[in-house]
Design a protein around this motif. Structure first.
Motif, PDB file in Angstrom:
ATOM      1  N   SER A   1     -23.285  23.076  30.663  1.00 43.28           N
ATOM      2  CA  SER A   1     -23.923  22.040  29.847  1.00 43.28           C
ATOM      3  C   SER A   1     -23.693  20.647  30.436  1.00 43.28           C
ATOM      4  O   SER A   1     -24.583  19.797  30.409  1.00 43.28           O
TER       5      SER A   1
ATOM      6  N   CYS B   1     -28.108  19.423  25.457  1.00 39.88           N
ATOM      7  CA  CYS B   1     -26.921  19.511  26.322  1.00 39.88           C
ATOM      8  C   CYS B   1     -25.690  18.943  25.618  1.00 39.88           C
ATOM      9  O   CYS B   1     -24.607  19.535  25.665  1.00 39.88           O
TER      10      CYS B   1
ATOM     11  N   ASP C   1     -24.513  21.368  23.073  1.00 34.49           N
ATOM     12  CA  ASP C   1     -23.819  22.503  23.686  1.00 34.49           C
ATOM     13  C   ASP C   1     -22.416  22.126  24.146  1.00 34.49           C
ATOM     14  O   ASP C   1     -21.478  22.912  24.030  1.00 34.49           O
TER      15      ASP C   1
END
Length: 77
Positions: A24, A56, A59
């Motif tokens: 990520s 991202c 995550d």
């Protein structure tokens, strides 16, 4: 933290979380570069890039939370 990351984690959950965190972070860096004037081309969809950056970041937060939860449980045992 770097000492933690340099060791080979025994727990599969820790390894999975670290993989998510690492991938990520690389994705976030790649998506953010797309917004730089040097890398931006006329066809760049800034709205799509923004959505990817948000995903991202989500995550990364998710992986960090998993690591905190796992290490807290392991330290309490």
């Amino acid at each position: 933290t770097s000492a933690f990351l340099s060791q080979k984690p025994k727990s599969e959950l820790v390894r999975t979380s670290l993989r998510l965190l690492t991938s990520s972070a690389y994705r976030l860096q790649s998506e953010c570069k797309k917004t730089l004037p040097v890398e931006t081309c006329p066809s760049t969809d800034i709205q799509l890039v923004t959505q990817q950056v948000i995903q991202c970041a989500y995550d990364i937060a998710k992986a960090a939370k998993q690591l905190v939860t796992i290490t807290t449980k392991e330290n309490n045992n």
